[in-house]
Write a protein that holds these residues in place. Sequence first.
Motif, PDB file in Angstrom:
ATOM      1  N   PHE A  68      42.671  34.894  53.050  1.00  0.00           N
ATOM      2  CA  PHE A  68      42.678  33.432  53.140  1.00  0.00           C
ATOM      3  C   PHE A  68      41.974  32.911  54.395  1.00  0.00           C
ATOM      4  CE2 PHE A  68      46.141  34.403  50.266  1.00  0.00           C
ATOM      5  CZ  PHE A  68      45.971  33.456  49.271  1.00  0.00           C
ATOM      6  N   TRP A  69      41.974  33.685  55.450  1.00  0.00           N
ATOM      7  CA  TRP A  69      41.296  33.248  56.660  1.00  0.00           C
ATOM      8  C   TRP A  69      39.887  33.828  56.744  1.00  0.00           C
ATOM      9  CZ3 TRP A  69      40.370  35.764  61.657  1.00  0.00           C
ATOM     10  CH2 TRP A  69      39.890  34.851  62.638  1.00  0.00           C
ATOM     11  N   GLY A  70      39.741  35.109  56.365  1.00  0.00           N
ATOM     12  CA  GLY A  70      38.428  35.745  56.420  1.00  0.00           C
ATOM     13  C   GLY A  70      37.615  35.582  55.160  1.00  0.00           C
ATOM     14  N   GLY A  71      38.280  35.233  54.038  1.00  0.00           N
ATOM     15  CA  GLY A  71      37.550  35.028  52.792  1.00  0.00           C
ATOM     16  C   GLY A  71      37.137  36.303  52.091  1.00  0.00           C
ATOM     17  N   TYR A  72      37.788  37.422  52.369  1.00  0.00           N
ATOM     18  CA  TYR A  72      37.429  38.703  51.748  1.00  0.00           C
ATOM     19  C   TYR A  72      38.156  38.876  50.416  1.00  0.00           C
ATOM     20  CZ  TYR A  72      35.545  39.817  56.354  1.00  0.00           C
ATOM     21  OH  TYR A  72      34.832  39.792  57.524  1.00  0.00           O
ATOM     22  N   ASP A  73      37.522  39.618  49.526  1.00  0.00           N
ATOM     23  CA  ASP A  73      38.094  39.876  48.205  1.00  0.00           C
ATOM     24  C   ASP A  73      38.992  41.109  48.281  1.00  0.00           C
ATOM     25  OD1 ASP A  73      38.718  40.021  45.556  1.00  0.00           O
ATOM     26  OD2 ASP A  73      36.776  40.837  44.931  1.00  0.00           O
ATOM     27  N   LEU A  74      40.288  40.906  48.112  1.00  0.00           N
ATOM     28  CA  LEU A  74      41.257  42.007  48.160  1.00  0.00           C
ATOM     29  C   LEU A  74      41.988  42.166  46.836  1.00  0.00           C
ATOM     30  CD1 LEU A  74      42.841  41.407  51.693  1.00  0.00           C
ATOM     31  CD2 LEU A  74      40.999  42.981  51.075  1.00  0.00           C
ATOM     32  N   PRO A 125      36.246  48.111  41.150  1.00  0.00           N
ATOM     33  CA  PRO A 125      35.584  48.892  40.100  1.00  0.00           C
ATOM     34  C   PRO A 125      34.200  49.384  40.501  1.00  0.00           C
ATOM     35  CG  PRO A 125      35.516  46.560  39.566  1.00  0.00           C
ATOM     36  CD  PRO A 125      36.394  46.692  40.785  1.00  0.00           C
ATOM     37  N   SER A 126      33.591  48.762  41.510  1.00  0.00           N
ATOM     38  CA  SER A 126      32.244  49.148  41.926  1.00  0.00           C
ATOM     39  C   SER A 126      32.249  50.155  43.078  1.00  0.00           C
ATOM     40  CB  SER A 126      31.450  47.908  42.346  1.00  0.00           C
ATOM     41  OG  SER A 126      32.117  47.193  43.374  1.00  0.00           O
ATOM     42  N   LEU A 136      38.812  49.485  55.113  1.00  0.00           N
ATOM     43  CA  LEU A 136      39.692  49.973  56.170  1.00  0.00           C
ATOM     44  C   LEU A 136      41.157  49.666  55.869  1.00  0.00           C
ATOM     45  CD1 LEU A 136      37.564  48.955  59.289  1.00  0.00           C
ATOM     46  CD2 LEU A 136      37.871  51.251  58.351  1.00  0.00           C
ATOM     47  N   LEU A 137      41.431  48.485  55.306  1.00  0.00           N
ATOM     48  CA  LEU A 137      42.807  48.106  55.003  1.00  0.00           C
ATOM     49  C   LEU A 137      43.438  49.061  54.009  1.00  0.00           C
ATOM     50  CD1 LEU A 137      44.977  45.810  55.429  1.00  0.00           C
ATOM     51  CD2 LEU A 137      44.095  44.831  53.303  1.00  0.00           C
ATOM     52  N   PHE A 138      42.696  49.448  52.965  1.00  0.00           N
ATOM     53  CA  PHE A 138      43.224  50.326  51.925  1.00  0.00           C
ATOM     54  C   PHE A 138      43.145  51.801  52.311  1.00  0.00           C
ATOM     55  CE2 PHE A 138      41.921  46.802  48.836  1.00  0.00           C
ATOM     56  CZ  PHE A 138      43.178  46.239  48.899  1.00  0.00           C
ATOM     57  N   GLY A 139      42.668  52.091  53.518  1.00  0.00           N
ATOM     58  CA  GLY A 139      42.632  53.472  53.977  1.00  0.00           C
ATOM     59  C   GLY A 139      43.522  53.724  55.170  1.00  0.00           C
ATOM     60  N   PRO A 144      29.220  50.509  50.233  1.00  0.00           N
ATOM     61  CA  PRO A 144      28.887  50.097  48.863  1.00  0.00           C
ATOM     62  C   PRO A 144      30.136  49.949  48.005  1.00  0.00           C
ATOM     63  CG  PRO A 144      27.425  51.842  49.612  1.00  0.00           C
ATOM     64  CD  PRO A 144      28.488  51.707  50.651  1.00  0.00           C
ATOM     65  N   GLY A 145      30.173  48.847  47.265  1.00  0.00           N
ATOM     66  CA  GLY A 145      31.269  48.626  46.331  1.00  0.00           C
ATOM     67  C   GLY A 145      32.506  47.999  46.908  1.00  0.00           C
ATOM     68  N   MET A 146      32.571  47.802  48.222  1.00  0.00           N
ATOM     69  CA  MET A 146      33.772  47.247  48.840  1.00  0.00           C
ATOM     70  C   MET A 146      33.428  46.690  50.206  1.00  0.00           C
ATOM     71  SD  MET A 146      37.469  49.110  49.521  1.00  0.00           S
ATOM     72  CE  MET A 146      37.887  49.089  47.770  1.00  0.00           C
ATOM     73  N   GLU A 147      34.012  45.554  50.533  1.00  0.00           N
ATOM     74  CA  GLU A 147      33.801  44.986  51.853  1.00  0.00           C
ATOM     75  C   GLU A 147      34.505  45.822  52.901  1.00  0.00           C
ATOM     76  OE1 GLU A 147      33.386  40.262  51.270  1.00  0.00           O
ATOM     77  OE2 GLU A 147      35.263  41.108  50.519  1.00  0.00           O
TER      78      GLU A 147
END
Length: 264
Positions: free
Chosen positions: A134-140, A226-227, A71-74, A63-66
Amino acid sequence: MVVISRRSSLDITRAVVFAMVLREMQTRFSSRRLGGVWTLLEPILHLVLMMVIYAYAKDKTVPGMELPAFLLFGVLPFLLFKNISLNLMDSLEANRALFAYRQIQLMDTWVARFIVNFCISASVLMLMGFVLAFWGGYDLSIHAPLEWGVTWGVGLALAFGLGMIYCAIGEVLPESKTIIKLSYFPLYLLSGAIFPVWNLPPSVLSWLALNPWLHVIELFRIHASPSYPSMPQLNILYPAMWAGATLFVGFGLYRARRLHMMAS
């Protein structure tokens, strides 16, 4: 008449650190078999492995994050902090022959290893972020960049302070290095790097919150999205106090033991 200019101590230190950084980069990317490749692949393989595990799990969402951003930020920050501390711990053995030159100090090797580890990990983080965005389209995107940067500073300071302490302990008790390295596996699991901890019972969270790395890793995600669910146990002041204490102890041990460590 020839005028010989004397370099200041700051100029000498800067030149020594620059040379040590070049030496560290050459050692990692040329002399060891697959050393440079593994340095770059280790965090990437961690991310890919965890994504595969989550792909077969029942609950594939956070919840709140893709999931890739979670995983990237952890994973990557934890591996960076771990590598900084453990590489500082091993700096004595790797650079002992260089201490015969009076210009080279133990602190120079620590700073050089810190710079090399940070540059490599930052490059991997940007590379993976570019691929996912840019390749996966995820919001970072980072929601609170200032707070996010402060969290980075606290984590890096804590890793550097722990590395200095580990180096001093390892010089007195070489057997402790194995224990220190093994201790990072449970820390990896208990710091929330690979699974969300906010849905655990409050009684469990109160114990996990004693780990300063949990605060750092979770605050990375909270300041990015923020979510993302927050927890009342989280506070940047707690790991900041740990960072200040470890730096104080580390510099004290360096001042008291540096000549003995460099001579032994």
